[in-house]
Design a protein around this motif. Sequence first.
Motif, PDB file in Angstrom:
ATOM      1  N   ALA A 234      73.757  35.281  59.547  1.00 26.37           N
ATOM      2  CA  ALA A 234      72.614  36.132  59.217  1.00 26.37           C
ATOM      3  C   ALA A 234      71.749  35.453  58.170  1.00 26.37           C
ATOM      4  O   ALA A 234      72.234  34.639  57.384  1.00 26.37           O
ATOM      5  N   ILE A 235      70.462  35.778  58.185  1.00 22.39           N
ATOM      6  CA  ILE A 235      69.539  35.256  57.176  1.00 22.39           C
ATOM      7  C   ILE A 235      68.718  36.403  56.605  1.00 22.39           C
ATOM      8  O   ILE A 235      68.495  37.423  57.259  1.00 22.39           O
ATOM      9  N   ASP A 236      68.284  36.222  55.357  1.00 27.87           N
ATOM     10  CA  ASP A 236      67.425  37.214  54.724  1.00 27.87           C
ATOM     11  C   ASP A 236      66.064  37.237  55.396  1.00 27.87           C
ATOM     12  O   ASP A 236      65.634  36.259  56.022  1.00 27.87           O
ATOM     13  N   THR A 237      65.373  38.350  55.250  1.00 30.31           N
ATOM     14  CA  THR A 237      64.043  38.505  55.834  1.00 30.31           C
ATOM     15  C   THR A 237      63.049  38.859  54.730  1.00 30.31           C
ATOM     16  O   THR A 237      63.407  38.980  53.557  1.00 30.31           O
ATOM     17  N   SER A 238      61.821  39.059  55.112  1.00 32.62           N
ATOM     18  CA  SER A 238      60.776  39.449  54.159  1.00 32.62           C
ATOM     19  C   SER A 238      60.889  40.911  53.746  1.00 32.62           C
ATOM     20  O   SER A 238      60.120  41.374  52.904  1.00 32.62           O
TER      21      SER A 238
ATOM     22  N   PRO B 232      63.288  43.353  51.760  1.00 28.59           N
ATOM     23  CA  PRO B 232      64.440  43.303  50.863  1.00 28.59           C
ATOM     24  C   PRO B 232      65.651  44.040  51.446  1.00 28.59           C
ATOM     25  O   PRO B 232      65.539  45.186  51.890  1.00 28.59           O
ATOM     26  N   GLY B 233      66.787  43.355  51.482  1.00 26.35           N
ATOM     27  CA  GLY B 233      68.018  43.966  51.958  1.00 26.35           C
ATOM     28  C   GLY B 233      68.230  43.880  53.459  1.00 26.35           C
ATOM     29  O   GLY B 233      69.316  44.206  53.945  1.00 26.35           O
ATOM     30  N   LEU B 234      67.214  43.471  54.190  1.00 23.17           N
ATOM     31  CA  LEU B 234      67.345  43.366  55.649  1.00 23.17           C
ATOM     32  C   LEU B 234      67.678  41.939  56.044  1.00 23.17           C
ATOM     33  O   LEU B 234      66.971  40.999  55.678  1.00 23.17           O
ATOM     34  N   GLN B 235      68.747  41.782  56.813  1.00 24.00           N
ATOM     35  CA  GLN B 235      69.102  40.496  57.393  1.00 24.00           C
ATOM     36  C   GLN B 235      69.077  40.603  58.908  1.00 24.00           C
ATOM     37  O   GLN B 235      69.399  41.643  59.486  1.00 24.00           O
TER      38      GLN B 235
ATOM     39  N   ALA C 153      62.204  36.318  60.888  1.00 23.04           N
ATOM     40  CA  ALA C 153      62.699  36.757  59.580  1.00 23.04           C
ATOM     41  C   ALA C 153      61.571  36.800  58.557  1.00 23.04           C
ATOM     42  O   ALA C 153      61.503  37.701  57.709  1.00 23.04           O
ATOM     43  N   GLU C 154      60.646  35.848  58.641  1.00 18.78           N
ATOM     44  CA  GLU C 154      59.531  35.795  57.709  1.00 18.78           C
ATOM     45  C   GLU C 154      58.527  36.913  57.953  1.00 18.78           C
ATOM     46  O   GLU C 154      57.745  37.252  57.058  1.00 18.78           O
TER      47      GLU C 154
ATOM     48  N   LYS D  47      58.453  42.126  57.549  1.00 17.11           N
ATOM     49  CA  LYS D  47      57.747  43.099  56.710  1.00 17.11           C
ATOM     50  C   LYS D  47      56.629  43.792  57.484  1.00 17.11           C
ATOM     51  O   LYS D  47      56.134  44.853  57.060  1.00 17.11           O
TER      52      LYS D  47
END
Length: 425
Positions: free
Chosen positions: A76-80, A82-85, A94-95, A98
Amino acid sequence: MLHRFDSFLASRRRFLQVSAGFGVSLMLPALEGRAAERRGAERATSLITLWMNGGPSQLETWDPHPGTVIGGPTRAIDTSVPGLQIAADLPRMAERMKHLSVIRSLTSKEGDHERGTYFVKTGYRPDPTVTHPAIGAVVPYQLGTDHLEIPAYVSLGGGEWPGRGGYLGDQHDAFRIFEPGNSIQNLRARVSDKRQERRLSGLDVVSQTFRAQRQVQAERSLHGQTIDKALRMMSSEQLEAFEVDQESEATLQRYGDSSFGRGCLVARRLIETGVRSVEVTLSGFDSHANNFETQTARCEQLDPAFASLLDDLRERDLYDSTIILCLGEFGRTPRINGLEGRDHWPGGFSCVVGGGGLKSGQVIGATDPEGEQTSPVDPVPVQNLYATILQQLNIDPAEELITPIGRPLAICEGSLIPKLLVDAG
């Protein structure tokens, strides 16, 4: 067994073969203004559905659970947001999360591909007494198709069960393009203008005779409507929306060198022209074996195409009037089977939705990371998703349409999802 497009497509094929000399194909109403010149609130609202054919795995896309028994090797990777992968195979998306919202708790009671597709595309379970229209067909039917000389509902790419007009009529079926980006065949006459006129005149004589003797059959065949619409379409500048030759090489590469990538690019061009509803299919998600390789390969096509479509809609001031939805007929099981695959799972799967003034950055629902709970947290029936989308498109989901036998049916029987609606707080 659901009604298929076979008979309709076969009659269309026969018509094209007989009338190839006339250069005819299908389609829709007259042009009074250039929809492509309208932007923002001035343009018609539209729907783009990115259809993940075969059942994408929520665990390898929008709802990964790395480090758990059910998560498998997926990272999993972080997204734009907060708290969502999301899955690491979707770095471009992912970018951009938002600008979208994720529903991780869609529910359906249909675990078969054909029945599941019918249900998720229409919001109704299959019923032997009626064929329901796909939501993609309802949108242009309810909102109108002014200024269009090309189809108002287009299906790009393969797939066995594209959207149908159902009880609205075959004329509202999706217009299918199997190889997006290429010129549509049979739209140029193979003879001189004078000879074309003579042929059309002769066809008119035959058609009038047929109508005089078989009025009911003539109306059911849509033969006359097909010819009239096709002739308007043949000379329309809007046909350029189906082609990508005018796009730069950089743009083509940005969307990805794939049928799905070109389909997403054509979808943007169609929406820009004023088309109400476009469905782009990415097939190959049915991963009963080799799930992780299969899902990764699909994400390699999904990620650049989805991200580029999102970017273009936003940069061209089309996003606030276009809802974009990405989903399939169901998800995949938390349990990994003996073939390193995942099986059908309609009880809690994911979709991504945004645009059209919907709230962004929302994460709705959750699935059990240990795979022990069969029901997700905050379940969202598919009907609720469509009721919300229709409401946002200024279509009353509770409005009743009348079937050919006089039966009133609500467009959608779902309830609104407040978390996606700005006015709901």
